[in-house]
Scaffold this motif. Structure first.
Motif, PDB file in Angstrom:
ATOM      1  N   ALA A  35     -52.025 -10.355 -27.123  1.00 10.69           N
ATOM      2  CA  ALA A  35     -50.640 -10.548 -26.687  1.00 10.69           C
ATOM      3  C   ALA A  35     -50.597 -11.170 -25.296  1.00 10.69           C
ATOM      4  CB  ALA A  35     -49.902  -9.215 -26.705  1.00 10.69           C
ATOM      5  N   LEU A  36     -51.441 -10.683 -24.400  1.00  5.38           N
ATOM      6  CA  LEU A  36     -51.470 -11.236 -23.045  1.00  5.38           C
ATOM      7  C   LEU A  36     -51.990 -12.678 -23.049  1.00  5.38           C
ATOM      8  CD1 LEU A  36     -52.798  -8.116 -21.126  1.00  5.38           C
ATOM      9  CD2 LEU A  36     -50.478  -9.057 -21.050  1.00  5.38           C
ATOM     10  N   GLY A  37     -52.940 -12.979 -23.926  1.00  4.93           N
ATOM     11  CA  GLY A  37     -53.437 -14.354 -24.033  1.00  4.93           C
ATOM     12  C   GLY A  37     -52.357 -15.308 -24.501  1.00  4.93           C
ATOM     13  N   ALA A  38     -51.561 -14.877 -25.480  1.00  3.76           N
ATOM     14  CA  ALA A  38     -50.470 -15.729 -25.967  1.00  3.76           C
ATOM     15  C   ALA A  38     -49.424 -15.953 -24.879  1.00  3.76           C
ATOM     16  CB  ALA A  38     -49.838 -15.095 -27.204  1.00  3.76           C
ATOM     17  N   VAL A  39     -49.093 -14.892 -24.150  1.00  4.33           N
ATOM     18  CA  VAL A  39     -48.111 -15.034 -23.072  1.00  4.33           C
ATOM     19  C   VAL A  39     -48.650 -15.960 -21.976  1.00  4.33           C
ATOM     20  CG1 VAL A  39     -46.836 -13.813 -21.265  1.00  4.33           C
ATOM     21  CG2 VAL A  39     -47.033 -12.808 -23.541  1.00  4.33           C
ATOM     22  N   ALA A  40     -49.941 -15.847 -21.669  1.00  3.72           N
ATOM     23  CA  ALA A  40     -50.542 -16.709 -20.647  1.00  3.72           C
ATOM     24  C   ALA A  40     -50.489 -18.183 -21.047  1.00  3.72           C
ATOM     25  CB  ALA A  40     -51.985 -16.285 -20.376  1.00  3.72           C
ATOM     26  N   ALA A  41     -50.505 -18.463 -22.366  1.00  4.97           N
ATOM     27  CA  ALA A  41     -50.417 -19.855 -22.828  1.00  4.97           C
ATOM     28  C   ALA A  41     -49.046 -20.456 -22.567  1.00  4.97           C
ATOM     29  CB  ALA A  41     -50.752 -19.930 -24.319  1.00  4.97           C
ATOM     30  N   LEU A  42     -48.052 -19.633 -22.292  1.00  2.05           N
ATOM     31  CA  LEU A  42     -46.729 -20.154 -21.969  1.00  2.05           C
ATOM     32  C   LEU A  42     -46.708 -20.844 -20.611  1.00  2.05           C
ATOM     33  CD1 LEU A  42     -44.476 -17.190 -23.203  1.00  2.05           C
ATOM     34  CD2 LEU A  42     -45.152 -19.262 -24.439  1.00  2.05           C
ATOM     35  N   ALA A  49     -44.133 -22.016 -18.046  1.00  4.62           N
ATOM     36  CA  ALA A  49     -43.642 -20.794 -17.391  1.00  4.62           C
ATOM     37  C   ALA A  49     -44.794 -20.126 -16.646  1.00  4.62           C
ATOM     38  CB  ALA A  49     -43.022 -19.849 -18.423  1.00  4.62           C
ATOM     39  N   TRP A  50     -45.261 -20.783 -15.590  1.00  6.44           N
ATOM     40  CA  TRP A  50     -46.405 -20.257 -14.841  1.00  6.44           C
ATOM     41  C   TRP A  50     -46.085 -18.909 -14.210  1.00  6.44           C
ATOM     42  CZ3 TRP A  50     -45.190 -19.423  -9.804  1.00  6.44           C
ATOM     43  CH2 TRP A  50     -44.116 -20.156  -9.272  1.00  6.44           C
ATOM     44  N   TRP A  51     -44.818 -18.672 -13.904  1.00  8.41           N
ATOM     45  CA  TRP A  51     -44.419 -17.402 -13.295  1.00  8.41           C
ATOM     46  C   TRP A  51     -44.519 -16.238 -14.279  1.00  8.41           C
ATOM     47  CZ3 TRP A  51     -41.362 -21.511 -14.559  1.00  8.41           C
ATOM     48  CH2 TRP A  51     -40.421 -21.328 -15.550  1.00  8.41           C
ATOM     49  N   ILE A  52     -44.633 -16.541 -15.572  1.00 11.09           N
ATOM     50  CA  ILE A  52     -44.905 -15.528 -16.593  1.00 11.09           C
ATOM     51  C   ILE A  52     -46.397 -15.487 -16.907  1.00 11.09           C
ATOM     52  CG2 ILE A  52     -44.510 -14.878 -19.013  1.00 11.09           C
ATOM     53  CD1 ILE A  52     -41.749 -16.130 -18.796  1.00 11.09           C
ATOM     54  N   ALA A  53     -47.016 -16.674 -16.937  1.00 13.90           N
ATOM     55  CA  ALA A  53     -48.421 -16.768 -17.330  1.00 13.90           C
ATOM     56  C   ALA A  53     -49.349 -16.089 -16.339  1.00 13.90           C
ATOM     57  CB  ALA A  53     -48.807 -18.238 -17.513  1.00 13.90           C
ATOM     58  N   LEU A  54     -49.120 -16.283 -15.037  1.00 17.14           N
ATOM     59  CA  LEU A  54     -50.014 -15.680 -14.042  1.00 17.14           C
ATOM     60  C   LEU A  54     -49.961 -14.153 -14.065  1.00 17.14           C
ATOM     61  CD1 LEU A  54     -49.917 -18.028 -10.913  1.00 17.14           C
ATOM     62  CD2 LEU A  54     -51.921 -17.365 -12.258  1.00 17.14           C
ATOM     63  N   PRO A  55     -48.775 -13.520 -14.134  1.00 18.26           N
ATOM     64  CA  PRO A  55     -48.757 -12.056 -14.281  1.00 18.26           C
ATOM     65  C   PRO A  55     -49.448 -11.586 -15.566  1.00 18.26           C
ATOM     66  CG  PRO A  55     -46.643 -12.802 -13.498  1.00 18.26           C
ATOM     67  CD  PRO A  55     -47.427 -14.032 -13.846  1.00 18.26           C
ATOM     68  N   ALA A  56     -49.295 -12.364 -16.656  1.00 19.49           N
ATOM     69  CA  ALA A  56     -49.985 -11.992 -17.898  1.00 19.49           C
ATOM     70  C   ALA A  56     -51.493 -12.062 -17.713  1.00 19.49           C
ATOM     71  CB  ALA A  56     -49.542 -12.909 -19.042  1.00 19.49           C
ATOM     72  N   LEU A  57     -51.955 -13.086 -17.003  1.00 18.28           N
ATOM     73  CA  LEU A  57     -53.383 -13.194 -16.715  1.00 18.28           C
ATOM     74  C   LEU A  57     -53.841 -12.027 -15.851  1.00 18.28           C
ATOM     75  CD1 LEU A  57     -55.954 -14.935 -16.966  1.00 18.28           C
ATOM     76  CD2 LEU A  57     -55.179 -16.203 -14.934  1.00 18.28           C
ATOM     77  N   ALA A  58     -53.012 -11.629 -14.881  1.00 20.95           N
ATOM     78  CA  ALA A  58     -53.347 -10.490 -14.019  1.00 20.95           C
ATOM     79  C   ALA A  58     -53.446  -9.195 -14.829  1.00 20.95           C
ATOM     80  CB  ALA A  58     -52.298 -10.347 -12.917  1.00 20.95           C
ATOM     81  N   LEU A  59     -52.519  -8.995 -15.743  1.00 23.46           N
ATOM     82  CA  LEU A  59     -52.557  -7.791 -16.580  1.00 23.46           C
ATOM     83  C   LEU A  59     -53.795  -7.793 -17.469  1.00 23.46           C
ATOM     84  CD1 LEU A  59     -48.786  -7.477 -17.577  1.00 23.46           C
ATOM     85  CD2 LEU A  59     -50.077  -5.944 -16.076  1.00 23.46           C
TER      86      LEU A  59
END
Length: 554
Positions: A35-42, A49-59
């Motif tokens: 799930a986090l990998g898919a969100v990071a692809a956004l 949406a880098w402002w969503i992808a970077l937090p997903a990568l952090a999580l």
């Protein structure tokens, strides 16, 4: 206390939804990573949406640190990579709708199957981080993960002919008018930019963890780090200077379903001719896309190969017709298919191989230079492991049975008054460090003709974004002419100066932006990101000593 219980302390005293999410991650680690990998692809275009992808990568980094053993780390790395790359490469499935040899629905199986292999690289990076930084604090762990990511992404760019699309650092590229964090590419290289994405995500993790227990204080620290990360994404780039090379860049809008329809060839030529004609006779560089000319323009083929031509069975006339269109002192760069004629298995004379090429034509219709594509598209222009995959019904996506022969690699075409052109056809532009011939004089610009009509909604914006990365790291403007969009003029800072959108027929005129002096990356190539990987690996060992204490595990 192991890392799992340590990281879980972050949610102690938190709200029920946070505790529930933590329990879900513990119970379903693979699903959480996916799930986090898919969100990071956004974070990649067209969403960006880098402002969503970077937090997903952090999580995900937080989740990865909590893995209890190497098997768990490997699994969390693989599931993250599989979902991340499957979503990012969904455009490949669209290509299957433009061929008749295989069911179109097969494309939606081909992409996740391909990513079973591609996910091995993030999995390997996760395994290296676990083996070398297990039990260390988040900064040391993140530094080693970043180092491993740089190396594995670089290996992915050349192993088994290579497939680097897309690099993780692509999420750090700004909008069309700003390079964002990618402004550091001349000193990093693309694969080290991906390492920087991991480092920035790690800083978010470190801000959220530590010995500060008050939730408000942690939120302030995270917000401060987030603002620092966001600032370069909003900085406008300065105005670029121009050269004296005048250009006309054409996007003729040749839909993929018309590409091999002989009844449309003359209509297509009239369309591209209308967009090419100039109001004066000033010398210029005319740029047409890949697949722009259906005619064979070289002499010496058996007559049957010229039978479908728009200009009759006369390649000389076809060239002169194009030459009169561009003007006597001008030069055209256009995509064509050239054939290698020889004796075939049945003893007849005919095409034994084909070359996806760019020809330079002058105003008299003479071929003055040419380039053959070196990086062929797997499954598109050739079928890997054809003897085996052919048995299950797979074939290449491009029409015809003549095999494509790869060219020798980067070349610079000297076009006289129209400058020196480095040519990268279509997908070749995504290969960092492999776009300029280091043995030749430095080019004035990179020409990137492409047929992006295969690529659906996600492919063209990602393709353009990766062309911008090449412009920044090489310090060279990139001129992209495509069949259906997105065509663009990109300056040496990665800023899009002119563009023709998807689904439009249009042309743009102007002067080629000025090239910058050779960048550090242009001089060192991919040795540079590997040096950064070594520095990060050393930092992973040195950080606890630099802090003069053992980093807390929470």
């Amino acid at each position: 206390m192991n890392d799992l219980s340590a990281d879980t302390r972050l949610s102690s005293g938190a709200s029920p939804p946070v505790r529930s999410a933590t329990q879900l991650a513990t119970r379903w680690p693979g699903l959480t990573s996916a799930a986090l990998g898919a969100v990071a692809a956004l974070g990649f275009p067209p969403i960006h949406a880098w402002w969503i992808a970077l937090p997903a990568l952090a999580l995900w980094i937080l989740h990865l640190r909590a893995a209890p053993n190497w098997r768990a780390s490997l699994w969390r790395g693989w599931t993250f990579g599989w979902a991340h790359l499957t979503l990012a490469n969904n455009w490949i499935a669209t290509a299957f709708t433009y061929q008749a040899e295989m069911p179109a629905v097969l494309g939606w199986f081909a992409v996740p199957l391909l990513c079973i292999y591609l996910a091995a690289y993030p999995a390997l990076a996760a395994l290296i981080a676990h083996g070398g930084a297990r039990g260390r604090g988040p900064l040391a762990y993140g530094a080693l993960l970043a180092a491993a990511w740089i190396v594995t992404e670089w290996v992915r760019s050349w192993a088994f002919t290579g497939y680097p699309w897309p690099p993780l650092g692509l999420m750090l590229l700004g909008d069309w008018d700003t390079p964002g964090w990618a402004l550091l590419l001349p000193w990093l290289g693309t694969y080290a930019l991906s390492g920087l994405a991991v480092v920035l995500a790690t800083l978010l993790v470190a801000a959220a963890l530590g010995q500060v227990r008050a939730l408000a204080a942690r939120l302030v620290r995270v917000a401060f780090v987030a603002v620092l990360i966001a600032m370069p994404m909003w900085l406008a780039a300065p105005v670029s200077e121009r050269s004296d090379i005048r250009y006309t860049l054409v996007q003729p809008l040749i839909p993929q379903e018309e590409m091999n329809d002989g009844t449309k060839f003359e209509e297509q030529f009239e369309r591209i001719a209308r967009l090419t004609r100039s109001q004066d006779d000033a010398p210029r560089l005319v740029l047409w896309p890949e697949s722009a000319v259906p005619d064979y323009l070289e002499d010496g083929y058996p007559v049957r190969y010229y039978s479908r031509m728009t200009a009759g069975a006369d390649p000389g006339y076809a060239r002169r017709r194009i030459g009169s269109l561009i003007g006597k002192d001008s030069t055209l760069l256009t995509g064509v298919v050239n054939l290698d004629i020889g004796t075939r298995a049945d003893g007849s004379q005919g095409a034994v191989t084909a070359r996806n090429s760019v020809l330079a034509l002058d105003g008299a219709g003479r071929i003055t230079a040419q380039y053959a594509k070196a990086h062929l598209v797997p499954y598109g222009e050739y079928l890997p492991l054809e003897d085996y995959l052919g048995l299950i019904g797979l074939s290449r996506l491009t029409a015809g049975s003549i095999p494509y022969d790869p060219g020798p690699g980067p070349r610079t075409l000297d076009l006289g008054p129209q400058g020196r052109a480095a040519v990268q056809i279509c997908y070749e532009i995504v290969f960092s460090g492999q776009v300029v011939d280091d043995s030749a004089p430095r080019p004035d610009y990179i020409f990137n003709p492409s047929n992006d009509g295969w690529f659906g909604a996600w492919g063209p914006p990602q393709h353009l974004a990766q062309a911008r990365l090449r412009a920044i790291e090489e310090g060279l403007p990139v001129l992209r002419s495509t069949t259906t969009g997105i065509s663009a003029v990109i300056d040496a800072r990665g800023v899009v100066l002119q563009a023709i959108g998807m689904g439009e027929a249009d042309s743009v005129d102007g002067f080629v932006p000025q090239a910058h002096p050779p960048t550090l990356f242009a001089r060192t190539g991919n040795l540079l990101p590997l040096i950064w990987a070594a520095i990060l690996a050393l930092l992973a060992l040195a950080i606890p000593r630099l802090l003069a204490l053992r980093e807390p595990r929470s």
